[in-house]
Each structure stands twice: as C-alpha cells, then as structure tokens.
Design an enzyme around this catalytic site. Structure first.
Site, PDB file in Angstrom:
ATOM      1  N   ARG A 172       1.309  -1.028  -0.226  1.00  0.00           N
ATOM      2  CA  ARG A 172      -0.052  -0.115  -0.405  1.00  0.00           C
ATOM      3  C   ARG A 172       0.865   1.229  -0.391  1.00  0.00           C
ATOM      4  NH1 ARG A 172      -5.250   0.131   1.945  1.00  0.00           N
ATOM      5  NH2 ARG A 172      -4.861   2.284   2.971  1.00  0.00           N
ATOM      6  N   ARG A 176       9.727   5.875  -3.765  1.00  0.00           N
ATOM      7  CA  ARG A 176      10.243   6.436  -4.279  1.00  0.00           C
ATOM      8  C   ARG A 176      11.905   6.669  -3.782  1.00  0.00           C
ATOM      9  NH1 ARG A 176       5.784   9.767  -2.973  1.00  0.00           N
ATOM     10  NH2 ARG A 176       4.265   9.026  -3.415  1.00  0.00           N
ATOM     11  N   ARG A 249      -9.140  -6.479  13.245  1.00  0.00           N
ATOM     12  CA  ARG A 249      -8.316  -5.434  14.440  1.00  0.00           C
ATOM     13  C   ARG A 249      -8.939  -4.594  14.543  1.00  0.00           C
ATOM     14  NH1 ARG A 249      -5.300  -7.133  17.557  1.00  0.00           N
ATOM     15  NH2 ARG A 249      -3.057  -5.627  17.244  1.00  0.00           N
ATOM     16  N   ARG A 280      -0.262   5.755  16.243  1.00  0.00           N
ATOM     17  CA  ARG A 280       0.307   7.297  15.532  1.00  0.00           C
ATOM     18  C   ARG A 280      -0.493   8.133  16.245  1.00  0.00           C
ATOM     19  NH1 ARG A 280      -2.423   5.384  10.091  1.00  0.00           N
ATOM     20  NH2 ARG A 280      -4.359   4.520  10.947  1.00  0.00           N
ATOM     21  N   GLU A 300      -3.870   6.719  18.781  1.00  0.00           N
ATOM     22  CA  GLU A 300      -4.356   5.429  18.431  1.00  0.00           C
ATOM     23  C   GLU A 300      -3.699   4.290  18.681  1.00  0.00           C
ATOM     24  OE1 GLU A 300      -5.589   6.233  13.896  1.00  0.00           O
ATOM     25  OE2 GLU A 300      -5.050   4.581  13.782  1.00  0.00           O
ATOM     26  N   TYR A 348      -9.776  -5.169   2.517  1.00  0.00           N
ATOM     27  CA  TYR A 348      -9.741  -3.537   3.197  1.00  0.00           C
ATOM     28  C   TYR A 348      -9.786  -2.661   1.686  1.00  0.00           C
ATOM     29  CZ  TYR A 348      -5.748  -1.203   5.516  1.00  0.00           C
ATOM     30  OH  TYR A 348      -4.506  -0.552   6.474  1.00  0.00           O
ATOM     31  N   ASP A 350     -10.581   1.074   0.907  1.00  0.00           N
ATOM     32  CA  ASP A 350     -10.366   2.258   1.067  1.00  0.00           C
ATOM     33  C   ASP A 350     -11.378   3.257   0.672  1.00  0.00           C
ATOM     34  OD1 ASP A 350      -7.502   2.925   2.125  1.00  0.00           O
ATOM     35  OD2 ASP A 350      -6.478   3.021   0.697  1.00  0.00           O
TER      36      ASP A 350
HETATM   37  P1  FAD Z   1     -18.604   1.708   7.548  1.00  0.00           P
HETATM   38  O1  FAD Z   1     -18.195   3.363   8.188  1.00  0.00           O
HETATM   39  O2  FAD Z   1     -18.222   1.088   8.864  1.00  0.00           O
HETATM   40  O3  FAD Z   1     -20.089   2.103   7.609  1.00  0.00           O
HETATM   41  C1  FAD Z   1     -20.417   0.997   8.437  1.00  0.00           C
HETATM   42  C2  FAD Z   1     -21.905   1.477   9.070  1.00  0.00           C
HETATM   43  O4  FAD Z   1     -22.908  -0.370   9.270  1.00  0.00           O
HETATM   44  C3  FAD Z   1     -21.496   1.488  10.361  1.00  0.00           C
HETATM   45  O5  FAD Z   1     -21.963   3.072  10.963  1.00  0.00           O
HETATM   46  C4  FAD Z   1     -21.928   0.551  12.236  1.00  0.00           C
HETATM   47  O6  FAD Z   1     -22.908   1.288  12.777  1.00  0.00           O
HETATM   48  C5  FAD Z   1     -23.236   0.402  10.665  1.00  0.00           C
HETATM   49  N1  FAD Z   1     -23.286  -1.306  10.929  1.00  0.00           N
HETATM   50  C6  FAD Z   1     -22.935  -2.030  11.158  1.00  0.00           C
HETATM   51  N2  FAD Z   1     -23.724  -3.594  11.646  1.00  0.00           N
HETATM   52  C7  FAD Z   1     -24.813  -2.745  11.688  1.00  0.00           C
HETATM   53  C8  FAD Z   1     -26.385  -3.305  12.309  1.00  0.00           C
HETATM   54  N3  FAD Z   1     -26.207  -4.781  12.967  1.00  0.00           N
HETATM   55  N4  FAD Z   1     -27.415  -2.199  12.169  1.00  0.00           N
HETATM   56  C9  FAD Z   1     -27.079  -1.306  12.287  1.00  0.00           C
HETATM   57  N5  FAD Z   1     -26.346  -1.132  11.657  1.00  0.00           N
HETATM   58  C10 FAD Z   1     -24.965  -1.595  11.684  1.00  0.00           C
HETATM   59  N6  FAD Z   1      -9.679   5.210   3.772  1.00  0.00           N
HETATM   60  C11 FAD Z   1      -9.140   5.866   2.886  1.00  0.00           C
HETATM   61  O7  FAD Z   1      -9.447   5.975   1.440  1.00  0.00           O
HETATM   62  N7  FAD Z   1      -8.421   6.651   3.231  1.00  0.00           N
HETATM   63  C12 FAD Z   1      -8.081   6.588   4.676  1.00  0.00           C
HETATM   64  O8  FAD Z   1      -6.779   7.951   5.301  1.00  0.00           O
HETATM   65  C13 FAD Z   1      -8.656   5.856   5.647  1.00  0.00           C
HETATM   66  N8  FAD Z   1      -8.096   5.602   6.756  1.00  0.00           N
HETATM   67  C14 FAD Z   1      -8.880   5.580   8.026  1.00  0.00           C
HETATM   68  C15 FAD Z   1      -8.619   4.432   8.961  1.00  0.00           C
HETATM   69  C16 FAD Z   1      -8.856   3.620   9.627  1.00  0.00           C
HETATM   70  C17 FAD Z   1      -8.356   4.415  11.204  1.00  0.00           C
HETATM   71  C18 FAD Z   1      -9.797   2.450   9.605  1.00  0.00           C
HETATM   72  C19 FAD Z   1     -10.748   1.839  10.247  1.00  0.00           C
HETATM   73  C20 FAD Z   1     -10.474   3.350   7.714  1.00  0.00           C
HETATM   74  C21 FAD Z   1      -9.569   4.453   6.920  1.00  0.00           C
HETATM   75  N9  FAD Z   1     -10.426   4.504   5.750  1.00  0.00           N
HETATM   76  C22 FAD Z   1      -9.605   5.070   4.903  1.00  0.00           C
HETATM   77  C23 FAD Z   1     -11.306   2.882   4.940  1.00  0.00           C
HETATM   78  C24 FAD Z   1     -13.051   3.372   4.889  1.00  0.00           C
HETATM   79  O9  FAD Z   1     -12.529   4.394   6.835  1.00  0.00           O
HETATM   80  C25 FAD Z   1     -13.608   2.731   4.493  1.00  0.00           C
HETATM   81  O10 FAD Z   1     -13.085   2.662   3.284  1.00  0.00           O
HETATM   82  C26 FAD Z   1     -15.128   3.359   4.602  1.00  0.00           C
HETATM   83  O11 FAD Z   1     -14.911   3.925   5.509  1.00  0.00           O
HETATM   84  C27 FAD Z   1     -15.785   1.478   4.430  1.00  0.00           C
HETATM   85  O12 FAD Z   1     -17.425   2.434   4.318  1.00  0.00           O
HETATM   86  P2  FAD Z   1     -18.357   1.274   4.360  1.00  0.00           P
HETATM   87  O13 FAD Z   1     -19.892   2.145   4.160  1.00  0.00           O
HETATM   88  O14 FAD Z   1     -18.266   0.299   4.454  1.00  0.00           O
HETATM   89  O15 FAD Z   1     -18.187   1.151   6.155  1.00  0.00           O
HETATM   90  N1  UDP Z   2       3.363   0.496   7.988  1.00  0.00           N
HETATM   91  C1  UDP Z   2       4.239   0.435   8.675  1.00  0.00           C
HETATM   92  N2  UDP Z   2       4.858   1.256   8.994  1.00  0.00           N
HETATM   93  C2  UDP Z   2       4.374   2.551   9.104  1.00  0.00           C
HETATM   94  C3  UDP Z   2       3.011   2.926   8.498  1.00  0.00           C
HETATM   95  C4  UDP Z   2       2.295   1.511   7.745  1.00  0.00           C
HETATM   96  O1  UDP Z   2       5.083  -0.734   8.650  1.00  0.00           O
HETATM   97  O2  UDP Z   2       4.873   4.243   9.386  1.00  0.00           O
HETATM   98  C5  UDP Z   2       2.705  -0.049   7.491  1.00  0.00           C
HETATM   99  C6  UDP Z   2       1.943  -1.381   7.643  1.00  0.00           C
HETATM  100  O3  UDP Z   2       1.960  -3.157   8.263  1.00  0.00           O
HETATM  101  C7  UDP Z   2       0.576  -0.722   8.305  1.00  0.00           C
HETATM  102  C8  UDP Z   2       0.382  -0.788   6.125  1.00  0.00           C
HETATM  103  O4  UDP Z   2       1.784  -0.502   6.272  1.00  0.00           O
HETATM  104  O5  UDP Z   2      -0.187  -2.176   8.546  1.00  0.00           O
HETATM  105  C9  UDP Z   2      -0.385   0.093   5.820  1.00  0.00           C
HETATM  106  O6  UDP Z   2       0.127   1.753   6.102  1.00  0.00           O
HETATM  107  P1  UDP Z   2      -1.326   2.074   6.189  1.00  0.00           P
HETATM  108  O7  UDP Z   2      -0.508   3.715   6.299  1.00  0.00           O
HETATM  109  O8  UDP Z   2      -1.868   2.253   4.246  1.00  0.00           O
HETATM  110  O9  UDP Z   2      -2.598   2.244   6.979  1.00  0.00           O
HETATM  111  P2  UDP Z   2      -4.056   2.426   7.001  1.00  0.00           P
HETATM  112  O10 UDP Z   2      -3.857   4.089   6.695  1.00  0.00           O
HETATM  113  O11 UDP Z   2      -4.666   1.621   6.124  1.00  0.00           O
HETATM  114  O12 UDP Z   2      -4.094   2.179   8.803  1.00  0.00           O
END
Ligand code: FAD
Ligand code: UDP
Length: 368
Positions: A172, A176, A249, A280, A300, A348, A350
């Site tokens: 991911r 560079r 996780r 982080r 986090e 996984y 985005d």
């Molecule tokens: P979710 O946002 O999880 O929505 C699912 C919804 O369903 C939730 O609101 C939940 O409450 C509801 N639900 C579940 N079960 C039930 C039930 N039984 N009854 C009623 N409601 C229910 N993507 C990026 O592009 N850039 C980023 O920088 C980025 N950072 C991230 C950082 C973190 C820590 C995480 C965890 C993810 C990150 N993502 C990022 C990914 C991004 O969060 C997801 O791609 C996106 O939010 C997923 O949308 P979703 O609708 O599938 O799921």
């Molecule tokens: N990662 C790492 N060091 C860093 C940042 C990321 O080893 O400083 C690794 C780690 O395994 C992580 C993966 O790269 O799960 C993907 O990172 P990303 O920032 O895409 O994770 P997310 O934003 O989805 O948590």
C-alpha cells in the site's frame, strides 16, 4: 405492499452512495444505523471548530477521475496532501519511504546510492519471491528501514508477526527514489471542507433515516418494510457465525483537547518502535490548516477485536479468507439481499474503492 424498495443497513460511505444512487433511479430507501450518527467510520465530530475524525484519520485519495468528480458533487475538497512522519525512539523520518528517508538514515544523496544500499541489504533474501510482509518489506526497502520503520509498527497494528502477514499490506505504501513526501501516488487528494459529514448528509438527502437501530434487534420488522436489503455490517454476524467468526483488528482512540496552538506540527505522526503502545498520533486541525488557539489530538491504540468491539480492519490471512469465501458463496445465492462495504465484503477498502464498488453494485442492480 412493502413501504420501501430498499432497506440499507449501515449509514457508512457504502450505504450512503448506494442509497443515493437508488434514490436517483426513483427508488425509496430506509437507511438504518446502530450508531447515533450517520457516516460510519468517516464521521467527524466538531470539537471547538475542529473536525475530529472520530474513527481514525481519513484522507481521500484516488486516481479515478470519475470518482473524484463524483465526491466533489457532494463537497468541496481542500488541498491537503498527506505527508506523515515517523518517530522511531525520537528519531524523525519522512514517510513514505523516499529519498528524504534514505538520506536521513544512511546519508546517501543520489537515488543510485539509495538503490545500492537496498540491493546490499535485500541480498539476505537470496532472490526468493516474498511470501510474507517481512520478506516483501525487506525486498522493497532493505533491512534497516524494515527494522526501524516497519516491523514495530506492523506488529503493533496487526498483533501478529510480520512473517504471518500477507505481502500486499506493505505494498500500500509507495517507495520512491525522489525527494517527495506525498504518502499517496494518486492524482487527486484532499479533505472535504466542513468534514466528511457534509458528503454523507448530501448523499442521504432523499432517504428516510433511523439511527440507534441495530438490524439484529429488529430484524423481522425491518425486513418487512422493504423489498430488498443492502447489508453493510459484518457478513459472518449476518449468518450467525455458522462457518466461524471472522477476525478483525480493532482500535482504541484516546482523544484529548489541548490548550495549545500546535502540538506536533503535522497531521499524522507514526510511532514505529515496538515499545510505544500506540501506532500514531493524529492532530486533526492540520487536515484543515486551522490556526486556532486550541488543538485536538488522538492516539491510536491497536487491539484484537472481540465481539462488541468496532471491527476496523479485516485480517486477510488464508484462514479468514477461507471462512469469508463460504459466507460469500451463501450471499451470492440470496435474491433479495446484497452485501457491500468493508465489513459486508471483508475487504481492506479505501474510500475511493468503496464509492466505486457501491456505484458498480447499483449499476449491476439496474443493469445500467
Ligand atoms: P463503515 O464506515 O464501517 O459503515 C458500516 C456501518 O454499518 C457503520 O456505521 C455501522 O455502525 C453500521 N452497522 C454495522 N452493523 C450494523 C447493524 N447490525 N445494524 C445497523 N447498523 C450496522 N480510507 C481512505 O480512503 N483513506 C484513509 O485515510 C482511510 N483511513 C482509515 C483509517 C482507519 C483507522 C480505518 C479503520 C479505515 C480507514 N479508511 C480510509 C477506510 C474507510 O474507513 C472505509 O473505506 C470506509 O469508511 C468503509 O465504508 P463502509 O460503509 O463500508 O463501512
Ligand atoms: N506501515 C508501517 N510503518 C508505517 C506505516 C505503515 O510499517 O509507518 C505498514 C503497516 O503494516 C500498515 C501498512 O503499512 O498496516 C499500511 O499502512 P497504511 O498507512 O496504508 O495503513 P492504514 O492507514 O490503512 O491504517
């Protein structure tokens, strides 16, 4: 007669795009969420004028012009470019792995010098095709970066040895040989002005919404209301875990309001050593270039998911994928039920992947 065409379970990004697209095609939708707000994991909470990314930092990025134009219909984006830094026991390095990182670590100046270092270090792999995250990381950036910037962070994040994790996770991140700290290679990137809630609220404008509503607690009543169901919760929970429990996780977010203007000088600082218990620290105001007197930071802490916790990251190893494929096969036989999203498809994804997947799903539904 059923009241709605669709019941959308989950008001996250997938559910909201799906609901918007079917509404656009004249269908009615009831969107429910068990949380007390819409937006799923991209929800922002306003604290002293700062949009706090309550479920983890979210930066929108994509190479797909159509998706970029699509999200820009619902909010204006700022010019934020993610350039996180890594703190390894007090030593600061630029991410992703680029000439700034290599220079700080080895004193090398030219791309060729950096490549030579990496070649030397990856020799320990003896040209073996990388089969796990550790081997993949060493083959991309060598052993020094693996030890300082990857191993500790990865093992905290996933709660597993890097030798037990799939190689794709580390791919991911860009590697560079230029002095460029942009974390993403994508052509488009930014944060919606006013926060992600603006996008979700605009997407859901024409839908009925019920919050604090868990599908499993009201299943019969809810099913009776709509002709079809889109389910974006956990697919294994939907099927009563009959083939086993999928692993995730989870994270604990520790958020603090501080009476100071600028805590860490960057939106994202990764702590890559093994001992610091969090992965982080996010300083939310930097996503929006705010200069107010106070600031909000979030540490986090990764943790193993257990029933009742928020399932943030699917653990995509062989064991879990085998289980998921069984649920998927069941899902494919359903005629009035669709699974979608990070939890419904155990992927996984985005945000840009989510928007694309939801749009394609609706096109498939309507054959257009
Ligand atoms: P979710 O946002 O999880 O929505 C699912 C919804 O369903 C939730 O609101 C939940 O409450 C509801 N639900 C579940 N079960 C039930 C039930 N039984 N009854 C009623 N409601 C229910 N993507 C990026 O592009 N850039 C980023 O920088 C980025 N950072 C991230 C950082 C973190 C820590 C995480 C965890 C993810 C990150 N993502 C990022 C990914 C991004 O969060 C997801 O791609 C996106 O939010 C997923 O949308 P979703 O609708 O599938 O799921
Ligand atoms: N990662 C790492 N060091 C860093 C940042 C990321 O080893 O400083 C690794 C780690 O395994 C992580 C993966 O790269 O799960 C993907 O990172 P990303 O920032 O895409 O994770 P997310 O934003 O989805 O948590």
């Amino acid at each position: 007669m059923k009241k709605y065409d669709y019941l959308v379970v989950g008001a996250g990004l997938y559910g909201a795009v799906f609901a918007h697209e079917v509404s656009k095609r004249g269908k009615s939708c009831l969107v429910i969420d068990k949380r007390n707000h819409v937006g799923g994991n991209i929800y922002c909470e306003n604290i002293e004028g700062i949009n706090v990314h309550k479920y983890g930092a979210h930066i929108f990025h994509t190479n797909d012009e159509e998706i970029w134009n699509y999200v820009n219909e619902f909010a204006e984006f700022n010019r934020f470019t993610n350039s996180p830094i890594a703190n390894f026991n007090g030593e600061i390095y630029n991410l992703p792995f680029n000439m700034n990182t290599f220079n700080k670590l080895w004193g090398v100046i030219t791309p060729q010098e950096a490549k030579d270092r990496i070649e030397e270090q990856k020799a320990i792999l003896k040209n073996k095709k990388p089969e796990n995250l550790e081997e993949q990381a060493i083959s991309l950036v060598g052993t020094d970066i693996y030890e300082k910037l990857i191993k500790g962070y990865t093992e905290k994040q996933w709660g597993r040895s890097a030798t037990e994790l799939p190689p794709f996770i580390i791919k991911r991140l860009p590697v560079r040989f230029t002095y460029d700290n942009n974390y993403f290679n994508d052509r488009y990137q930014g944060i919606p002005i006013g926060g992600y809630n603006v996008i979700i609220e605009n997407l859901l404008r024409n839908c009925d919404i019920r919050l604090n509503t868990n599908y499993f607690e009201n299943r019969e009543e809810l099913d009776s209301l709509a002709k079809k169901v889109l389910f974006t919760g956990m697919i294994d929970e939907y099927y009563g875990y009959k083939y086993g429990v999928l692993e995730y996780r989870s994270l604990r977010f520790d958020t603090e309001l501080l009476q100071q203007q600028n805590y860490q000088g960057n939106a994202v600082v990764n702590y890559t050593d093994r001992e610091t218990p969090f992965t982080r620290i996010i300083e939310h105001k930097h996503f929006e270039f705010k200069t107010s007197e106070s600031t909000v930071i979030t540490r986090e802490y990764p943790m193993e998911w257990k029933s009742g916790d928020e399932p943030y990251y699917p653990v995509l190893d062989e064991k879990n994928l085998d289980i998921y494929n069984k649920y998927k096969a069941l899902g494919e036989k359903e005629e009035t039920l669709i699974f979608g999203g990070r939890l419904g498809e155990y992927k996984y994804y985005d945000m840009h992947n989510i928007v694309r997947a939801a749009i394609e799903k609706v096109k498939e539904e309507f054959k257009n």
